[in-house]
Design a protein around this motif. Structure first.
Motif, PDB file in Angstrom:
ATOM      1  N   THR A 216      70.786  54.066 -11.671  1.00 43.15           N
ATOM      2  CA  THR A 216      70.606  54.093 -11.088  1.00 43.15           C
ATOM      3  C   THR A 216      68.910  53.377 -10.019  1.00 43.15           C
ATOM      4  N   LYS A 217      68.814  52.733  -8.824  1.00 44.42           N
ATOM      5  CA  LYS A 217      68.074  51.723  -8.209  1.00 44.42           C
ATOM      6  C   LYS A 217      67.548  52.422  -7.304  1.00 44.42           C
ATOM      7  N   VAL A 218      66.062  52.545  -6.659  1.00 41.25           N
ATOM      8  CA  VAL A 218      66.073  52.916  -5.359  1.00 41.25           C
ATOM      9  C   VAL A 218      65.286  51.070  -4.540  1.00 41.25           C
ATOM     10  N   PHE A 219      66.287  50.650  -3.896  1.00 42.98           N
ATOM     11  CA  PHE A 219      65.444  48.887  -3.836  1.00 42.98           C
ATOM     12  C   PHE A 219      64.822  49.029  -2.406  1.00 42.98           C
ATOM     13  N   THR A 220      63.167  48.794  -2.256  1.00 44.40           N
ATOM     14  CA  THR A 220      62.401  49.359  -1.300  1.00 44.40           C
ATOM     15  C   THR A 220      62.294  48.186   0.162  1.00 44.40           C
ATOM     16  N   ILE A 230      61.772  36.142   2.229  1.00 44.93           N
ATOM     17  CA  ILE A 230      60.939  35.972   2.773  1.00 44.93           C
ATOM     18  C   ILE A 230      59.490  35.415   2.463  1.00 44.93           C
ATOM     19  N   GLY A 231      59.076  34.445   1.484  1.00 43.83           N
ATOM     20  CA  GLY A 231      58.137  33.566   1.369  1.00 43.83           C
ATOM     21  C   GLY A 231      58.353  32.760   1.709  1.00 43.83           C
ATOM     22  N   GLU A 232      59.645  32.113   1.830  1.00 46.25           N
ATOM     23  CA  GLU A 232      59.961  31.039   2.797  1.00 46.25           C
ATOM     24  C   GLU A 232      60.283  31.099   3.876  1.00 46.25           C
ATOM     25  N   TYR A 233      59.613  31.986   4.438  1.00 46.79           N
ATOM     26  CA  TYR A 233      59.801  32.008   5.628  1.00 46.79           C
ATOM     27  C   TYR A 233      61.022  32.152   6.559  1.00 46.79           C
ATOM     28  N   VAL A 234      61.881  33.087   6.005  1.00 44.88           N
ATOM     29  CA  VAL A 234      63.091  32.614   6.343  1.00 44.88           C
ATOM     30  C   VAL A 234      62.957  34.542   6.828  1.00 44.88           C
ATOM     31  N   ARG A 235      64.454  34.920   8.217  1.00 43.64           N
ATOM     32  CA  ARG A 235      63.871  35.767   9.102  1.00 43.64           C
ATOM     33  C   ARG A 235      65.249  36.474   8.957  1.00 43.64           C
ATOM     34  N   ASN A 236      65.374  37.179   8.713  1.00 42.93           N
ATOM     35  CA  ASN A 236      67.221  38.313   8.462  1.00 42.93           C
ATOM     36  C   ASN A 236      66.977  39.579   8.419  1.00 42.93           C
ATOM     37  N   THR A 237      68.065  40.071   8.279  1.00 38.60           N
ATOM     38  CA  THR A 237      68.456  41.888   8.335  1.00 38.60           C
ATOM     39  C   THR A 237      68.028  42.625   7.386  1.00 38.60           C
ATOM     40  N   HIS A 238      67.488  41.355   5.831  1.00 37.84           N
ATOM     41  CA  HIS A 238      67.113  42.073   5.053  1.00 37.84           C
ATOM     42  C   HIS A 238      65.501  42.254   4.926  1.00 37.84           C
ATOM     43  N   ASN A 239      65.065  41.361   5.838  1.00 38.48           N
ATOM     44  CA  ASN A 239      63.047  41.651   5.725  1.00 38.48           C
ATOM     45  C   ASN A 239      62.802  41.352   7.590  1.00 38.48           C
ATOM     46  N   THR A 251      67.735  50.706  10.351  1.00 33.29           N
ATOM     47  CA  THR A 251      66.877  50.099   8.704  1.00 33.29           C
ATOM     48  C   THR A 251      66.953  48.931   8.206  1.00 33.29           C
ATOM     49  N   LEU A 252      66.342  48.457   7.675  1.00 33.70           N
ATOM     50  CA  LEU A 252      66.770  46.793   6.264  1.00 33.70           C
ATOM     51  C   LEU A 252      67.974  47.094   5.880  1.00 33.70           C
ATOM     52  N   ILE A 253      68.387  46.750   5.484  1.00 35.31           N
ATOM     53  CA  ILE A 253      69.502  46.807   4.522  1.00 35.31           C
ATOM     54  C   ILE A 253      69.554  45.746   3.368  1.00 35.31           C
ATOM     55  N   VAL A 254      69.993  46.696   2.581  1.00 37.59           N
ATOM     56  CA  VAL A 254      69.537  45.571   0.838  1.00 37.59           C
ATOM     57  C   VAL A 254      71.305  44.566   1.017  1.00 37.59           C
ATOM     58  N   GLN A 255      70.447  43.438   0.309  1.00 37.85           N
ATOM     59  CA  GLN A 255      71.548  42.027   0.379  1.00 37.85           C
ATOM     60  C   GLN A 255      72.597  42.509  -0.404  1.00 37.85           C
ATOM     61  N   GLY A 256      73.665  42.474  -0.608  1.00 37.81           N
ATOM     62  CA  GLY A 256      75.037  42.713  -0.870  1.00 37.81           C
ATOM     63  C   GLY A 256      74.196  41.686  -2.868  1.00 37.81           C
ATOM     64  N   GLN A 290      70.990  51.022   2.949  1.00 38.36           N
ATOM     65  CA  GLN A 290      69.730  51.396   3.804  1.00 38.36           C
ATOM     66  C   GLN A 290      68.434  50.807   2.996  1.00 38.36           C
ATOM     67  N   VAL A 291      67.462  50.041   2.906  1.00 37.78           N
ATOM     68  CA  VAL A 291      65.890  50.218   2.070  1.00 37.78           C
ATOM     69  C   VAL A 291      66.308  51.651   1.258  1.00 37.78           C
ATOM     70  N   PHE A 292      65.214  52.067   0.354  1.00 38.73           N
ATOM     71  CA  PHE A 292      65.361  53.329   0.174  1.00 38.73           C
ATOM     72  C   PHE A 292      65.775  54.765  -0.017  1.00 38.73           C
ATOM     73  N   ASP A 293      67.522  53.958   0.167  1.00 36.34           N
ATOM     74  CA  ASP A 293      68.541  55.088  -0.478  1.00 36.34           C
ATOM     75  C   ASP A 293      69.001  54.833  -1.885  1.00 36.34           C
ATOM     76  N   PRO A 294      68.870  55.692  -2.565  1.00 32.13           N
ATOM     77  CA  PRO A 294      69.111  55.148  -3.803  1.00 32.13           C
ATOM     78  C   PRO A 294      70.805  54.916  -4.414  1.00 32.13           C
ATOM     79  N   VAL A 295      70.685  54.414  -5.101  1.00 33.15           N
ATOM     80  CA  VAL A 295      71.911  53.783  -5.064  1.00 33.15           C
ATOM     81  C   VAL A 295      72.476  53.360  -6.852  1.00 33.15           C
TER      82      VAL A 295
END
Length: 340
Positions: A216-220, A230-239, A251-256, A290-295
Motif C-alpha cells: 500500500t502506498k499514499v503518494f503525496t 519539478i526539479g527541472e522546472y517542468v510543469r505538468n498535471t502532476h506537479n 487535483t494533481l494526479i499521480v504519474q502512471g 489522485q495524490v493522497f488517495d491510498p492505493v
C-alpha cells in the motif's frame, strides 16, 4: 538543449541540467510543440548520458517511499554493491521524448508501460538513455505514439529495455476511466478467492493461485511533484495544480510511471535479486489516481513452469486499486525466471 555522450564529460543526473536556468530564459527553446501532427515516425530520442549518483537514488526512494537497504546501504546480492531501485530509470526513459518536444506544453496520458529488467544499475555508473518513436496511430479521437527505449551501462550491458504507449496531448479529465482491464490479453479483474494463500516471497513451493500480500502506498503531492520533474522546472498535471485544473482534473494526479515503480517494488520483494536480471512487467493505466488517495498493489500467480535447464518461470496478473472507490487504476502482467 540536452546532454549527449559527446557533450557532457560530467553528466548531470537528469535529462536536462536545471542549473542552466541561471543564464537561459526558456529552458525548452528550440523544441517542438508536443502535438500529434508534429510526430515523425521513426524519430530518434536522445541519446542522453546521466550519472547514477547518491542524490538520484535517494530522491527516487523519497518519491516511492522505498528505503530498502540495497539502495541506501549497499547490501545488495550483487557483490554487495549499492544499486538503484528496479524502476529507477523508468521515468527517464518515458520522458526521453522531451529531448525533442516541449515538456511543459505536454498534457498527455500514459496508457501502457512495459519494461524488461536485464541488470541492476549501480551507484556511480554513467548510463546512456536512447530511444525512438516507432509507431503512431489514432483511436477514439486520440493520437497515440509508441516509444521503444533502453538504458545502457558504460560497460555496454543492458540495464532495462522499455516500450511505452502515450496519448501525446489530451484533456486527462475527459478520458479518465475510459480504459478497461479487458484487453486482447487475458483479462485482469483483481479478484481473488478468500481461501487463496497469501505470500510475501516466491519460494520453492510457489503455486498457481497464490496471492501477493498487498503493498500500500499514499503518494503525496510533494512526492508526485518531485517524481514528475519539478526539479527541472517542468510543469505538468502532476506537479502544477493550475495545469491539472485546466485538464479538467480536480487535483494533481499521480504519474502512471510512479505507480509502475511501486508495482516493480512489489515484484522485487517477491522475487529478490532475480527480478533485476530476469523480470518483466507490463501495465496498462485505466483510471487516474489522485495524490493522497491510498492505493494498493497486488497480484496472483497464474502459471509456474520449469525449463529444460531447471530454471523456473513464474507468471502473474498484477493490479493497482485505489482506496477512494475500490476501482482499479492499473492492470498488468508479469513474469520472472528463478534459479533452479
Amino acid at each position: 538543449m540536452t546532454q549527449s555522450t559527446a557533450a557532457a564529460p560530467n553528466p548531470w543526473r537528469d535529462l536536462t541540467d536545471p542549473r542552466r536556468a541561471v543564464t537561459v530564459d526558456d529552458l525548452e527553446a528550440g523544441l517542438k510543440e508536443p502535438v500529434f501532427e508534429n510526430l515523425r515516425i521513426p524519430e530518434e530520442l536522445g541519446p542522453v548520458t546521466i550519472t547514477i549518483d547518491d542524490h538520484k537514488i535517494k530522491r527516487f526512494a523519497f518519491t516511492q517511499d522505498d528505503y530498502g537497504a540495497w539502495y541506501l546501504r549497499g547490501e545488495s546480492p550483487f557483490d554487495g554493491a549499492r544499486i538503484g531501485h528496479p524502476a529507477l530509470l523508468g521515468n527517464d526513459l518515458v520522458q526521453l521524448f522531451t529531448t525533442r518536444y516541449r515538456a511543459s506544453k505536454t498534457v498527455g496520458f500514459h496508457t501502457e508501460e512495459q519494461i524488461w529488467f536485464d541488470s541492476p544499475v549501480k551507484l556511480g555508473e554513467r548510463v546512456t538513455l536512447s530511444g525512438q518513436y516507432v509507431e503512431a496511430y489514432e483511436r477514439r479521437g486520440q493520437g497515440y505514439v509508441v516509444m521503444e527505449a533502453q538504458a545502457t551501462a558504460e560497460d555496454g550491458r543492458s540495464i532495462v529495455r522499455h516500450r511505452g504507449v502515450e496519448i501525446l496531448r489530451t484533456v486527462p479529465g475527459l478520458i479518465a476511466g475510459r480504459g478497461s482491464s479487458k484487453t486482447t490479453e487475458r483479462s485482469v479483474t483483481g479478484e481473488v478467492a478468500d481461501c487463496a494463500r497469501r505470500i510475501e516471497k516466491a519460494g520453492s513451493d510457489v503455486a498457481v493461485g497464490d496471492v501477493l500480500t498487498p503493498l500500500t502506498k499514499v503518494f503525496t503531492a510533494e512526492q508526485t511533484a518531485v517524481f514528475s520533474r519539478i526539479g527541472e522546472y517542468v510543469r505538468n498535471t502532476h506537479n502544477d495544480l493550475q495545469i491539472a485544473k485546466k485538464g479538467k482534473l480536480p487535483t494533481l494526479i499521480v504519474q502512471g510511471q510512479q505507480e509502475y515503480g511501486a508495482a516493480a517494488e512489489l515484484m522485487a520483494r517477491v522475487f529478490g535479486a532475480a527480478w533485476f536480471t530476469k523480470g518483466w512487467l507490463k501495465m496498462k493505466f485505466i483510471n487516474t489516481l489522485q495524490v493522497f488517495d491510498p492505493v494498493s498493489f497486488s497480484g496472483v500467480v497464474t502459471a509456474v513452469g520449469t525449463l529444460a535447464d531447471g530454471v523456473r518461470v513464474v507468471e502473474l496478473e498484477v493490479w493497482a486499486r485505489r482506496a477512494s472507490d475500490a476501482k482499479l487504476t492499473a492492470v498488468g502482467w508479469a513474469s520472472c525466471r528463478l534459479p533452479a
